[in-house]
Design a protein around this motif. Sequence first.
Motif, PDB file in Angstrom:
ATOM      1  N   ARG A  86       2.520   2.617  -4.483  1.00 18.65           N
ATOM      2  CA  ARG A  86       1.910   1.289  -4.567  1.00 18.65           C
ATOM      3  C   ARG A  86       2.806   0.403  -5.447  1.00 18.65           C
ATOM      4  NH1 ARG A  86      -2.918   2.087  -1.205  1.00 18.65           N
ATOM      5  NH2 ARG A  86      -3.249   4.316  -1.339  1.00 18.65           N
ATOM      6  N   LYS A 128     -12.142  16.861   1.263  1.00 16.48           N
ATOM      7  CA  LYS A 128     -12.133  15.467   1.691  1.00 16.48           C
ATOM      8  C   LYS A 128     -10.709  14.930   1.642  1.00 16.48           C
ATOM      9  CE  LYS A 128     -13.837  12.044  -0.897  1.00 16.48           C
ATOM     10  NZ  LYS A 128     -14.782  11.077  -1.538  1.00 16.48           N
ATOM     11  N   ALA A 129     -10.346  14.157   2.636  1.00 15.63           N
ATOM     12  CA  ALA A 129      -9.062  13.462   2.629  1.00 15.63           C
ATOM     13  C   ALA A 129      -9.342  12.005   2.962  1.00 15.63           C
ATOM     14  CB  ALA A 129      -8.099  14.066   3.642  1.00 15.63           C
ATOM     15  N   THR A 130      -8.641  11.111   2.262  1.00 15.82           N
ATOM     16  CA  THR A 130      -8.854   9.687   2.512  1.00 15.82           C
ATOM     17  C   THR A 130      -7.523   8.957   2.634  1.00 15.82           C
ATOM     18  OG1 THR A 130      -8.948   9.260   0.133  1.00 15.82           O
ATOM     19  CG2 THR A 130     -11.057   9.602   1.255  1.00 15.82           C
ATOM     20  N   ARG A 131      -7.573   7.854   3.341  1.00 14.02           N
ATOM     21  CA  ARG A 131      -6.438   6.945   3.424  1.00 14.02           C
ATOM     22  C   ARG A 131      -6.956   5.531   3.292  1.00 14.02           C
ATOM     23  NH1 ARG A 131      -3.048   8.514   8.765  1.00 14.02           N
ATOM     24  NH2 ARG A 131      -5.155   8.456   9.621  1.00 14.02           N
ATOM     25  N   PHE A 132      -6.262   4.730   2.504  1.00 11.05           N
ATOM     26  CA  PHE A 132      -6.632   3.328   2.402  1.00 11.05           C
ATOM     27  C   PHE A 132      -5.334   2.532   2.413  1.00 11.05           C
ATOM     28  CE2 PHE A 132      -7.411  -0.409  -0.419  1.00 11.05           C
ATOM     29  CZ  PHE A 132      -8.171  -1.118   0.506  1.00 11.05           C
ATOM     30  N   GLY A 133      -5.247   1.569   3.273  1.00 11.77           N
ATOM     31  CA  GLY A 133      -4.024   0.766   3.308  1.00 11.77           C
ATOM     32  C   GLY A 133      -3.882   0.020   4.610  1.00 11.77           C
ATOM     33  N   PHE A 151       0.831  -1.212   0.000  1.00 14.21           N
ATOM     34  CA  PHE A 151       0.000   0.000   0.000  1.00 14.21           C
ATOM     35  C   PHE A 151       0.867   1.265   0.000  1.00 14.21           C
ATOM     36  CE2 PHE A 151      -2.834  -3.205   1.809  1.00 14.21           C
ATOM     37  CZ  PHE A 151      -3.982  -2.983   1.071  1.00 14.21           C
ATOM     38  N   ILE A 209      -6.101  -3.998   7.575  1.00 15.49           N
ATOM     39  CA  ILE A 209      -6.350  -3.151   6.415  1.00 15.49           C
ATOM     40  C   ILE A 209      -7.496  -2.207   6.794  1.00 15.49           C
ATOM     41  CG2 ILE A 209      -6.992  -3.102   3.968  1.00 15.49           C
ATOM     42  CD1 ILE A 209      -4.463  -4.631   4.384  1.00 15.49           C
ATOM     43  N   ASN A 260      -9.869   5.437   6.080  1.00 19.54           N
ATOM     44  CA  ASN A 260     -10.254   6.643   6.822  1.00 19.54           C
ATOM     45  C   ASN A 260     -10.745   7.675   5.838  1.00 19.54           C
ATOM     46  OD1 ASN A 260      -8.067   7.411   9.692  1.00 19.54           O
ATOM     47  ND2 ASN A 260      -9.672   5.907   9.435  1.00 19.54           N
ATOM     48  N   GLN A 261     -11.747   8.415   6.254  1.00 24.76           N
ATOM     49  CA  GLN A 261     -12.183   9.553   5.454  1.00 24.76           C
ATOM     50  C   GLN A 261     -12.479  10.714   6.385  1.00 24.76           C
ATOM     51  OE1 GLN A 261     -16.300  10.414   4.042  1.00 24.76           O
ATOM     52  NE2 GLN A 261     -15.542   9.465   2.166  1.00 24.76           N
ATOM     53  N   ILE A 262     -11.962  11.889   6.043  1.00 28.90           N
ATOM     54  CA  ILE A 262     -12.301  13.101   6.785  1.00 28.90           C
ATOM     55  C   ILE A 262     -12.903  14.088   5.805  1.00 28.90           C
ATOM     56  CG2 ILE A 262     -11.423  15.026   8.137  1.00 28.90           C
ATOM     57  CD1 ILE A 262      -9.280  13.367   9.187  1.00 28.90           C
ATOM     58  N   PHE A 270      -3.472   4.199  11.317  1.00 30.06           N
ATOM     59  CA  PHE A 270      -2.441   4.254  10.295  1.00 30.06           C
ATOM     60  C   PHE A 270      -1.143   4.636  10.980  1.00 30.06           C
ATOM     61  CE2 PHE A 270      -6.163   4.535   7.642  1.00 30.06           C
ATOM     62  CZ  PHE A 270      -5.805   3.734   6.570  1.00 30.06           C
ATOM     63  N   GLY A 277      -9.505  12.141  12.487  1.00 30.50           N
ATOM     64  CA  GLY A 277      -8.955  11.208  11.515  1.00 30.50           C
ATOM     65  C   GLY A 277      -8.116  10.140  12.151  1.00 30.50           C
ATOM     66  N   GLN A 284       1.486   5.460   5.702  1.00 26.84           N
ATOM     67  CA  GLN A 284       0.402   5.639   4.743  1.00 26.84           C
ATOM     68  C   GLN A 284       0.046   7.120   4.688  1.00 26.84           C
ATOM     69  OE1 GLN A 284      -0.560   2.203   3.974  1.00 26.84           O
ATOM     70  NE2 GLN A 284      -1.074   3.217   2.070  1.00 26.84           N
ATOM     71  N   ASP A 285       0.152   7.709   3.497  1.00 33.92           N
ATOM     72  CA  ASP A 285      -0.187   9.134   3.358  1.00 33.92           C
ATOM     73  C   ASP A 285      -1.681   9.338   3.116  1.00 33.92           C
ATOM     74  OD1 ASP A 285       2.470   9.924   3.533  1.00 33.92           O
ATOM     75  OD2 ASP A 285       2.792   9.728   1.372  1.00 33.92           O
ATOM     76  N   TRP A 286      -2.144  10.494   3.536  1.00 32.70           N
ATOM     77  CA  TRP A 286      -3.497  10.918   3.177  1.00 32.70           C
ATOM     78  C   TRP A 286      -3.515  11.269   1.699  1.00 32.70           C
ATOM     79  CZ3 TRP A 286      -7.724  10.770   6.205  1.00 32.70           C
ATOM     80  CH2 TRP A 286      -7.552  10.720   7.583  1.00 32.70           C
ATOM     81  N   LYS A 287      -4.619  10.982   1.047  1.00 31.70           N
ATOM     82  CA  LYS A 287      -4.829  11.450  -0.311  1.00 31.70           C
ATOM     83  C   LYS A 287      -5.874  12.554  -0.245  1.00 31.70           C
ATOM     84  CE  LYS A 287      -6.608  10.360  -4.837  1.00 31.70           C
ATOM     85  NZ  LYS A 287      -7.274  11.671  -4.798  1.00 31.70           N
ATOM     86  N   LEU A 288      -5.492  13.752  -0.677  1.00 39.01           N
ATOM     87  CA  LEU A 288      -6.442  14.856  -0.668  1.00 39.01           C
ATOM     88  C   LEU A 288      -7.259  14.811  -1.945  1.00 39.01           C
ATOM     89  CD1 LEU A 288      -4.133  17.636   0.784  1.00 39.01           C
ATOM     90  CD2 LEU A 288      -5.710  16.107   1.964  1.00 39.01           C
ATOM     91  N   ASP A 289      -8.527  15.089  -1.803  1.00 40.15           N
ATOM     92  CA  ASP A 289      -9.443  15.046  -2.935  1.00 40.15           C
ATOM     93  C   ASP A 289      -8.943  15.978  -4.036  1.00 40.15           C
ATOM     94  OD1 ASP A 289     -11.648  13.597  -3.653  1.00 40.15           O
ATOM     95  OD2 ASP A 289     -13.034  15.256  -3.307  1.00 40.15           O
TER      96      ASP A 289
END
Lengths: 351, 351, 351
Positions: free
Chosen positions: A179, B25-30, A160, B14, B17-19, B250, B245, A166-171
């Motif tokens: 990855r 919006k910021a998300t993390r998946f992993g 991942f 696994i 997160n979503q804020i 994470f 968050g 794990q970094d945040w992904k900003l919209d």
Amino acid sequence: ETSVTLYGIIDTGIGYNQIKQGGDKATRFGMINGTQSGNRWGLKGVEDLGNGLHAVFQLESGFDSSNGYSAQGNGTHNRLFGRQATIGLAGDSWGQLDFGRQTNIASKYLGGVIDPFSNGFGQANLGASFSSANTMRLDNLVLYQTPNFSGFQFGIGYTFNANGSQDWKLDGQSDTNTRGFTTGLRYANGPISAALTYDRYDNDANFDSAINEWNLGVGYDFEVAKVSLGFGQTRNGLMQVQAPGAGVSFSTDDSIGVLENIDGLKVNSYLVGVSAPIGNGKILASWQMADATNSGNLGWDAKKQQVYSLGYTYNLSKRTNLYAIGSYGKNMYFADDVKSTAIGVGIRHMF
Amino acid sequence: ETSVTLYGIIDTGIGYNQIKQGGDKATRFGMINGTQSGNRWGLKGVEDLGNGLHAVFQLESGFDSSNGYSAQGNGTHNRLFGRQATIGLAGDSWGQLDFGRQTNIASKYLGGVIDPFSNGFGQANLGASFSSANTMRLDNLVLYQTPNFSGFQFGIGYTFNANGSQDWKLDGQSDTNTRGFTTGLRYANGPISAALTYDRYDNDANFDSAINEWNLGVGYDFEVAKVSLGFGQTRNGLMQVQAPGAGVSFSTDDSIGVLENIDGLKVNSYLVGVSAPIGNGKILASWQMADATNSGNLGWDAKKQQVYSLGYTYNLSKRTNLYAIGSYGKNMYFADDVKSTAIGVGIRHMF
Amino acid sequence: ETSVTLYGIIDTGIGYNQIKQGGDKATRFGMINGTQSGNRWGLKGVEDLGNGLHAVFQLESGFDSSNGYSAQGNGTHNRLFGRQATIGLAGDSWGQLDFGRQTNIASKYLGGVIDPFSNGFGQANLGASFSSANTMRLDNLVLYQTPNFSGFQFGIGYTFNANGSQDWKLDGQSDTNTRGFTTGLRYANGPISAALTYDRYDNDANFDSAINEWNLGVGYDFEVAKVSLGFGQTRNGLMQVQAPGAGVSFSTDDSIGVLENIDGLKVNSYLVGVSAPIGNGKILASWQMADATNSGNLGWDAKKQQVYSLGYTYNLSKRTNLYAIGSYGKNMYFADDVKSTAIGVGIRHMF
């Protein structure tokens, strides 16, 4: 039943490095460490959950045996268990599924087949030419490996984020997590062994195509000697890169970097290895070449890197051995006329 | 007799997160780690000194099982045993006296009574609303706890400096050490449990009054389910604060800070918890609210933070379990319209 | 046969320090740690290789028991095994040869003979006056020690770089590695003990002459009390230097530095020590003086540093004891009128 095993390796010696380019020369003479095997202490365990299912874990911490430094714990972030940090489930029939930091498949499968130096001995090891097999460790890795089926084992893993948190992904912005996946197949049956591996990582949206590498290796054990051949191709960058002068393992940091994107770079890698048992010891020898057929964005006109290495290990017991290593490389890191000479002797103890 | 026990917990999974705040919006998946229980390895021991007296010690080191980082060892100072470092004397008749770093009384006593999530599972745990019970660790702590008297246990501790090394006090200048104390009472007898805690810290001479918090919790185990209620009041700041968050764990640092003085801030905290055993597992659920009745120097108009959480644990053995967690919070950190969603699955192994 | 032993010491207490110079005063009151013995955990092992030969290793990590900090792991580099990291071979007939980081010979041989405080108790220990015996650790050390011959033992070591990693030497530039050696002889037979040590380090080409120190100590155990005398001379610098105020061991870093070149500095050091067993305990007392007969490049007019110390240890068991310490020093670090007072009580447990 013990629930945890404490183990480790300590490996220290005396060595000499020399790097030359044109009239310039740099040398080091002194204590080397982790040369044959990286210094480590670790905790591991297996719990029987019944029905052929087991819980497994391994926590492994690297250090420098010449000065006590943490090996993966310097700088901003401190990797306490920088070599491995995994938990998993293992089933007798279906294999093993692990979560966390550990080496990729190429580092696990290729060295055992083609590298007389078993992923050790600094620039002598296959990692000098096959960057995905250079003991590359992946964070946030989910790794599945089959059991041994008639000598075959297959593994595949997805990370991942290959390096770090794990970094945040900003919209509306791109994902800064690297990855990637690592996969491979190995075979061992009697005197024959073989391995095929593939790695691909996407660590930056600024590059057209992802770094990728495939490698193939075969080995045959004639008893009097084991002979091995390896070939691989790397594209658009390098994975786990050694600096010129990594020769023997001094305690300074010899790594250039991990997952270096170099757009357009094409490297073909070759290795011929021989190891021969002699009494209580073993002679090790290899020739490697990394031929950058296209320099891409490397920044200079790539030359053929070649490394010639000769080593010897002598067992004092099953857990303790002495070793000697000599290695000579030219055009290191594809740079014209960069010559790296490394010699060393040492002792390794496993507990 | 063994003089030392080596133990630990490794917990990886696994998660997502979503804020959201307004249109952002910021998300993390992993990979998540330490979600149910913080990853740790430790050493502990007890020595019998005779006459009912024992010497006790515990050294506990936290780490991140997704990448091997030290959990409390990043930045300027490196806490090797960042979770606990204590030595003490224990008497059968009079209790236990410990010296060193460990959690405060609120973190020890309150969670077991009111929190179905047992101080774990990121924002789902009681710490999101009860900041003194948010696994707050105090350095330089002298902690006394009584034995269990008919179900009652009392504890009180004083810290010479809550966070870090002991500072010099220069003559004529103020003391920069954060002094404070933590105290509490808990009761457990058959289906009934209860806890009352109080913490007070003075970490900066620029504020009129010290941060303080008291909490009260009660629980009743109906066997088909355990139900719990908690209430608390925090004044003039927050103790161990989670960032919005923090959802699932994470490996990035989710903490905002420790002992944040916010002059005039008044927070009333509420929790209703339910846990119910189902076969080899347990359903966990809670609703929490942190109501800032006075924003004080917070810097914005405080909104009511609410967190709804639902979890499930499934035992593979006494030492290994799987888990799933989902949690939704709004107005996180009292900020208008900040919504935090967290889901995750994982495996935890104790050794 | 066990291949590894896990061991440690944890030592915590309450203490007070005061430093005065003229009208200025600084004080500390709070938790002290590692006062009698530095806090540590470690791994060690011995493997029998046959024919009287053994492989030995020791990895020892220091920490702060008041806050869990790594003791040698803060700052740019993180020494995981900052107290010791060695592997070696030991022969029944010829002695032991070790490679890696460990204390020098003066720190090993002198304290046992002349220091009632056994290299512990902050400014009370001999290191306040005898800088080469101040638990100085050398990286990249090759150390040979003979077996005990009729009470005599001789040791000699060479370090390729006393502090840190092995540096590259660029052609035409000077070597930045601090080379040096440490040697000594000790004798113990019945009530008589004696030690003679010598250290020399060359850590900078800008100084005419290398830092060096020799020390001589004798002790006689009259049973009712052991009396000891020490004398030494240090030239051109100081080795392992304590800051004024090191008094008792607070968790802040009390060291000024290692291998401080001070050209022309001449220090003569003196110590008179007494220890007397009393029931389950022992009284410890010493007077020390470091007389800088030539200030050299120290930067100020050196005054005679004197330290008066009194301590008491009380055994709760073989592995656990209580202690009390009081120490008063004047003209600390040769500075006029700098007075350092230290008092403390604590508990120490060995596992």
